[in-house]
Design a protein around this motif. Structure first.
Motif, PDB file in Angstrom:
ATOM      1  N   ILE A 115       0.827  -1.199   0.000  1.00 22.67           N
ATOM      2  CA  ILE A 115       0.000   0.000   0.000  1.00 22.67           C
ATOM      3  C   ILE A 115       0.868   1.259   0.000  1.00 22.67           C
ATOM      4  CG2 ILE A 115      -1.579   1.374   1.411  1.00 22.67           C
ATOM      5  CD1 ILE A 115      -2.963  -0.768  -0.173  1.00 22.67           C
ATOM      6  N   ALA A 116       1.966   1.235   0.734  1.00 22.75           N
ATOM      7  CA  ALA A 116       2.864   2.387   0.773  1.00 22.75           C
ATOM      8  C   ALA A 116       3.453   2.663  -0.605  1.00 22.75           C
ATOM      9  CB  ALA A 116       3.983   2.148   1.787  1.00 22.75           C
ATOM     10  N   GLN A 117       3.850   1.582  -1.286  1.00 24.60           N
ATOM     11  CA  GLN A 117       4.412   1.735  -2.631  1.00 24.60           C
ATOM     12  C   GLN A 117       3.356   2.249  -3.609  1.00 24.60           C
ATOM     13  OE1 GLN A 117       6.461  -1.870  -3.609  1.00 24.60           O
ATOM     14  NE2 GLN A 117       7.931  -0.849  -4.915  1.00 24.60           N
ATOM     15  N   LEU A 118       2.157   1.696  -3.503  1.00 24.15           N
ATOM     16  CA  LEU A 118       1.065   2.144  -4.362  1.00 24.15           C
ATOM     17  C   LEU A 118       0.722   3.598  -4.059  1.00 24.15           C
ATOM     18  CD1 LEU A 118      -1.164   1.363  -6.446  1.00 24.15           C
ATOM     19  CD2 LEU A 118      -2.620   0.837  -4.486  1.00 24.15           C
ATOM     20  N   GLY A 119       0.737   3.962  -2.780  1.00 29.46           N
ATOM     21  CA  GLY A 119       0.428   5.337  -2.399  1.00 29.46           C
ATOM     22  C   GLY A 119       1.401   6.333  -3.002  1.00 29.46           C
ATOM     23  N   ASP A 120       2.682   5.990  -3.023  1.00 26.70           N
ATOM     24  CA  ASP A 120       3.679   6.876  -3.626  1.00 26.70           C
ATOM     25  C   ASP A 120       3.417   7.047  -5.118  1.00 26.70           C
ATOM     26  OD1 ASP A 120       4.895   7.138  -1.179  1.00 26.70           O
ATOM     27  OD2 ASP A 120       6.474   5.652  -1.585  1.00 26.70           O
ATOM     28  N   LEU A 121       3.111   5.933  -5.778  1.00 23.74           N
ATOM     29  CA  LEU A 121       2.828   5.976  -7.210  1.00 23.74           C
ATOM     30  C   LEU A 121       1.590   6.822  -7.496  1.00 23.74           C
ATOM     31  CD1 LEU A 121       3.756   4.772  -9.956  1.00 23.74           C
ATOM     32  CD2 LEU A 121       2.175   2.881  -9.530  1.00 23.74           C
ATOM     33  N   ALA A 122       0.545   6.617  -6.688  1.00 20.28           N
ATOM     34  CA  ALA A 122      -0.704   7.344  -6.896  1.00 20.28           C
ATOM     35  C   ALA A 122      -0.543   8.830  -6.590  1.00 20.28           C
ATOM     36  CB  ALA A 122      -1.797   6.746  -6.021  1.00 20.28           C
ATOM     37  N   ALA A 123       0.214   9.156  -5.550  1.00 22.51           N
ATOM     38  CA  ALA A 123       0.392  10.555  -5.177  1.00 22.51           C
ATOM     39  C   ALA A 123       1.041  11.350  -6.304  1.00 22.51           C
ATOM     40  CB  ALA A 123       1.236  10.652  -3.908  1.00 22.51           C
ATOM     41  N   ALA A 124       2.021  10.744  -6.965  1.00 19.83           N
ATOM     42  CA  ALA A 124       2.683  11.427  -8.079  1.00 19.83           C
ATOM     43  C   ALA A 124       1.711  11.666  -9.225  1.00 19.83           C
ATOM     44  CB  ALA A 124       3.883  10.599  -8.551  1.00 19.83           C
ATOM     45  N   VAL A 125       0.867  10.670  -9.481  1.00 15.24           N
ATOM     46  CA  VAL A 125      -0.105  10.799 -10.569  1.00 15.24           C
ATOM     47  C   VAL A 125      -1.161  11.842 -10.237  1.00 15.24           C
ATOM     48  CG1 VAL A 125      -1.916   9.580 -11.847  1.00 15.24           C
ATOM     49  CG2 VAL A 125       0.268   8.449 -11.415  1.00 15.24           C
ATOM     50  N   VAL A 126      -1.646  11.845  -9.009  1.00 13.97           N
ATOM     51  CA  VAL A 126      -2.651  12.823  -8.600  1.00 13.97           C
ATOM     52  C   VAL A 126      -2.079  14.239  -8.669  1.00 13.97           C
ATOM     53  CG1 VAL A 126      -4.064  13.654  -6.669  1.00 13.97           C
ATOM     54  CG2 VAL A 126      -3.974  11.219  -7.189  1.00 13.97           C
ATOM     55  N   ASP A 127      -0.838  14.415  -8.243  1.00 15.37           N
ATOM     56  CA  ASP A 127      -0.195  15.731  -8.326  1.00 15.37           C
ATOM     57  C   ASP A 127      -0.126  16.207  -9.773  1.00 15.37           C
ATOM     58  OD1 ASP A 127       0.139  15.817  -5.609  1.00 15.37           O
ATOM     59  OD2 ASP A 127       2.256  15.251  -5.631  1.00 15.37           O
ATOM     60  N   GLU A 128       0.204  15.310 -10.674  1.00 10.36           N
ATOM     61  CA  GLU A 128       0.279  15.685 -12.077  1.00 10.36           C
ATOM     62  C   GLU A 128      -1.107  16.001 -12.633  1.00 10.36           C
ATOM     63  OE1 GLU A 128       2.313  14.059 -16.228  1.00 10.36           O
ATOM     64  OE2 GLU A 128       2.676  13.041 -14.320  1.00 10.36           O
ATOM     65  N   ALA A 129      -2.120  15.270 -12.162  1.00 10.08           N
ATOM     66  CA  ALA A 129      -3.489  15.562 -12.594  1.00 10.08           C
ATOM     67  C   ALA A 129      -3.914  16.947 -12.145  1.00 10.08           C
ATOM     68  CB  ALA A 129      -4.439  14.500 -12.040  1.00 10.08           C
ATOM     69  N   VAL A 130      -3.555  17.309 -10.920  1.00  4.34           N
ATOM     70  CA  VAL A 130      -3.883  18.641 -10.402  1.00  4.34           C
ATOM     71  C   VAL A 130      -3.216  19.714 -11.253  1.00  4.34           C
ATOM     72  CG1 VAL A 130      -3.591  20.201  -8.441  1.00  4.34           C
ATOM     73  CG2 VAL A 130      -4.308  17.835  -8.055  1.00  4.34           C
ATOM     74  N   GLU A 131      -1.987  19.471 -11.674  1.00  2.89           N
ATOM     75  CA  GLU A 131      -1.289  20.429 -12.531  1.00  2.89           C
ATOM     76  C   GLU A 131      -2.006  20.622 -13.858  1.00  2.89           C
ATOM     77  OE1 GLU A 131       2.667  19.001 -12.956  1.00  2.89           O
ATOM     78  OE2 GLU A 131       3.216  19.358 -10.851  1.00  2.89           O
ATOM     79  N   LYS A 132      -2.744  19.621 -14.289  1.00  2.00           N
ATOM     80  CA  LYS A 132      -3.511  19.714 -15.531  1.00  2.00           C
ATOM     81  C   LYS A 132      -4.878  20.345 -15.319  1.00  2.00           C
ATOM     82  CE  LYS A 132      -1.388  15.558 -17.519  1.00  2.00           C
ATOM     83  NZ  LYS A 132      -0.787  16.205 -18.709  1.00  2.00           N
ATOM     84  N   GLY A 133      -5.161  20.771 -14.103  1.00  2.00           N
ATOM     85  CA  GLY A 133      -6.436  21.403 -13.823  1.00  2.00           C
ATOM     86  C   GLY A 133      -7.535  20.437 -13.435  1.00  2.00           C
ATOM     87  N   LEU A 134      -7.177  19.196 -13.140  1.00  2.32           N
ATOM     88  CA  LEU A 134      -8.168  18.178 -12.797  1.00  2.32           C
ATOM     89  C   LEU A 134      -8.329  18.068 -11.281  1.00  2.32           C
ATOM     90  CD1 LEU A 134      -7.080  15.380 -15.299  1.00  2.32           C
ATOM     91  CD2 LEU A 134      -9.070  16.874 -15.499  1.00  2.32           C
ATOM     92  N   ARG A 135      -9.525  17.764 -10.863  1.00  8.33           N
ATOM     93  CA  ARG A 135      -9.816  17.503  -9.459  1.00  8.33           C
ATOM     94  C   ARG A 135     -10.199  16.036  -9.306  1.00  8.33           C
ATOM     95  NH1 ARG A 135     -15.428  19.272  -6.564  1.00  8.33           N
ATOM     96  NH2 ARG A 135     -15.077  18.272  -4.540  1.00  8.33           N
ATOM     97  N   VAL A 136      -9.344  15.255  -8.701  1.00  9.23           N
ATOM     98  CA  VAL A 136      -9.629  13.843  -8.483  1.00  9.23           C
ATOM     99  C   VAL A 136     -10.580  13.720  -7.305  1.00  9.23           C
ATOM    100  CG1 VAL A 136      -8.663  11.579  -7.955  1.00  9.23           C
ATOM    101  CG2 VAL A 136      -7.391  13.153  -9.427  1.00  9.23           C
ATOM    102  N   VAL A 137     -11.772  13.185  -7.556  1.00  9.02           N
ATOM    103  CA  VAL A 137     -12.818  13.199  -6.528  1.00  9.02           C
ATOM    104  C   VAL A 137     -13.002  11.854  -5.825  1.00  9.02           C
ATOM    105  CG1 VAL A 137     -14.069  15.037  -7.704  1.00  9.02           C
ATOM    106  CG2 VAL A 137     -14.630  12.650  -8.230  1.00  9.02           C
ATOM    107  N   GLY A 138     -12.355  10.820  -6.309  1.00 11.28           N
ATOM    108  CA  GLY A 138     -12.501   9.509  -5.675  1.00 11.28           C
ATOM    109  C   GLY A 138     -11.704   8.464  -6.420  1.00 11.28           C
ATOM    110  N   GLY A 139     -11.603   7.291  -5.812  1.00 12.77           N
ATOM    111  CA  GLY A 139     -10.854   6.207  -6.434  1.00 12.77           C
ATOM    112  C   GLY A 139     -11.397   4.857  -6.035  1.00 12.77           C
ATOM    113  N   VAL A 140     -11.008   3.859  -6.799  1.00 15.42           N
ATOM    114  CA  VAL A 140     -11.334   2.463  -6.503  1.00 15.42           C
ATOM    115  C   VAL A 140     -10.067   1.652  -6.718  1.00 15.42           C
ATOM    116  CG1 VAL A 140     -12.673   0.432  -7.153  1.00 15.42           C
ATOM    117  CG2 VAL A 140     -13.778   2.679  -7.090  1.00 15.42           C
ATOM    118  N   LEU A 141      -9.802   0.740  -5.795  1.00 13.03           N
ATOM    119  CA  LEU A 141      -8.617  -0.114  -5.852  1.00 13.03           C
ATOM    120  C   LEU A 141      -9.016  -1.535  -6.222  1.00 13.03           C
ATOM    121  CD1 LEU A 141      -5.674  -0.961  -5.278  1.00 13.03           C
ATOM    122  CD2 LEU A 141      -6.261  -1.025  -2.843  1.00 13.03           C
TER     123      LEU A 141
END
Length: 508
Positions: A115-141
């Motif tokens: 989960i820690a490894q997945l969290g790091d991967l997801a955090a980087a992707v979410v940060d990049e999405a925010v830079e594109k003007g996107l608001r991530v509102v939820g997720g499913v694993l």
């Protein structure tokens, strides 16, 4: 009432693609004033956008069309599998904006570490999405095992070595994230981003094997949400032991590890298959392919083939079949995927990427380097093909690329390994067809690139076992999404939730 009307209007926009306010009033039965107010709220919330004036055949001022906006709201799809982690971001218009995959061996790894490894991967992707003007509102694993939908507990993921893991409680995200079975999400991914068939059984081939059943456009979960464990359907009761505690499960014949082990086994001569008994595996390949000799004794037709008179005919037939299939491998279409259109993102100032601007499935993927974390840009949709490019495999699945290369070279061991896996898959699917009567069977995961070598054998095995009870067996087709189906289905679940209840998002 307002929440219901918001969902009604948003659903109508999503169903039509683009529509005027006047047309929305006619479709929903709401007044034009009410529709205008609701559309204003949806625009303010970033869920829909005005596209321009059009005339719909009426006199007077032209109407302004409304469509789903892909520039603000987005969903996160996550996947933990045995040998990789995957993350994707999909916007509300169902366009894949970002993807990352990471090859990693999760077998017996502590859930907290994974989960820690997945969290790091997801955090980087979410940060990049925010830079594109996107608001991530939820997720499913997505995880490869039965999940309690209420508590988020993974009851048993034998290929990960996990049992009764409270996975949902380990997740740390700034938005809601639910846990769901990987095979179920892969089926939903195929429904929403792939073929769109309303009734089908989707088979996810990885190290484990799962299935998701879609009936009339809805996922069938079973009484406790554990339906679809196809990989633990027994193919041979006296077969090799399985991690689930049973013996002779489908995974031990057609899972990724079993396929690679069989393809690397010692050379052997391929036995001819009697098409009237295609449910019998090749007899001369039992030991080298990892099937115990005692399994051969359990198949009467196989025993009948071991006669001196039939041996010569069998070898001649095998040689002819091998030549035919070897020739077929050179007639496959080019493996290089067609590039998608390079469209500029609608967000001002954003960096241009190879990304589809219209919602649709992603069929082809650029080559990846095993062990690397990479972004795979979206591409424009194309036609379904029975030949899936090698590039559709995730990095951790590149072991199958070795089998594919051997198959193209006409290697007998690789062909026999696929034949063995396809036979077992056909046996298990025959039982599934008898039980649930699907309209079609979709092969995904590693079975997508292997489809040219296993598709016909799966169908032939099913015909041999079901032919007397059914006029025809369900068509066996290849997934448009390959290994990406589960992560896409995960993100798609969040999108469906937003579409069904936009008021919850507008009030958050």
């Amino acid at each position: 009432m307002r929440a219901r009307n918001l969902a009604l209007v948003l659903g109508a926009v999503g169903a039509r693609g683009s529509v005027t306010r006047a047309a929305l009033a006619e479709m929903t039965g709401l007044t034009k004033t009410t529709v205008s107010k609701l559309v204003g709220d949806l625009i303010e919330g970033g869920l829909v956008v005005e596209t321009g004036a059009v005339r719909d055949g009426e006199r007077g001022r032209p109407g302004v069309e409304i469509r789903i906006s892909g520039q603000h709201v987005a969903a996160l799809g996550l996947e933990i599998n045995v040998d990789y982690l995957a993350v994707c971001v999909v916007d509300l218009a169902r366009t894949v904006r970002l993807r990352r995959t990471q090859a990693v061996d999760n077998r017996a790894a502590p859930p907290v570490d994974v989960i820690a490894q997945l969290g790091d991967l997801a955090a980087a992707v979410v940060d990049e999405a925010v830079e594109k003007g996107l608001r991530v509102v939820g997720g499913v694993l997505a995880v490869p095992g039965p999940v309690d939908m209420t508590s988020g507990v993974v009851h048993n993921a034998p290929n990960l070595g996990w049992r009764d893991v409270p996975l949902a409680s380990l997740l740390r995200f700034p938005f809601p994230v639910r846990v769901e079975n990987e095979a179920n999400l892969a089926a939903l991914g195929e429904l929403w981003f792939g073929s769109g068939l309303p009734d089908f059984l989707h088979v996810s081939g990885e190290i484990g094997i799962g299935a998701g059943l879609v009936v009339r456009g809805r996922l069938f979960r079973g009484a406790h949400g554990f339906a679809g464990e196809l990989g633990h359907v027994v193919v041979s009761p006296a077969g090799p032991p399985c991690r689930c505690g049973g013996r002779g499960c489908l995974e031990q014949y057609a899972g990724q590890d079993a396929l690679l082990t069989a393809a690397r086994a010692a050379p052997f001569r391929r036995a001819a298959l009697d098409r009237r008994a295609a449910d019998t595996p090749p007899t001369s390949g039992y030991v080298s392919a990892g099937i115990p000799q005692k399994d051969a004794a359990e198949t009467p037709v196989a025993a009948q083939e071991k006669t001196p008179e039939s041996s010569g005919a069998a070898q001649a037939g095998a040689a002819q079949a091998g030549a035919t299939q070897a020739g077929a491998t050179h007639r496959r279409p080019a493996e290089t995927p067609t590039a998608g259109q390079k469209d500029a993102p609608e967000t001002p100032g954003a960096v241009q990427e190879k990304m589809a601007e219209t919602p649709g499935p992603i069929h082809k993927r650029p080559a990846e380097t095993p062990g690397a974390t990479q972004e795979k840009p979206a591409e424009t949709p194309g036609a379904v093909s029975a030949t899936i490019p090698l590039e559709m495999l995730l990095p951790a699945q590149q072991g199958v690329s070795w089998v594919l290369s051997r198959l193209r070279e006409g290697d007998e061991k690789a062909r026999a390994a696929c034949e063995r896996a396809a036979w077992a898959l056909g046996v298990a699917l025959s039982s599934a067809v008898n039980l649930v009567d699907p309209d079609a069977i979709v092969l995904g995961g590693i079975y997508a690139p292997l489809f040219p070598w296993i598709g016909h054998m799966v169908t032939d095995t099913m015909k041999a076992r079901l032919g007397q009870m059914r006029g025809a067996v369900p068509p066996v087709v290849v997934s448009r999404l390959g290994a990406e189906a589960a992560a896409l289905g995960a993100a798609g679940q969040v999108i469906e939730q937003v579409m069904a209840d936009p008021a919850a998002l507008l009030h958050s």
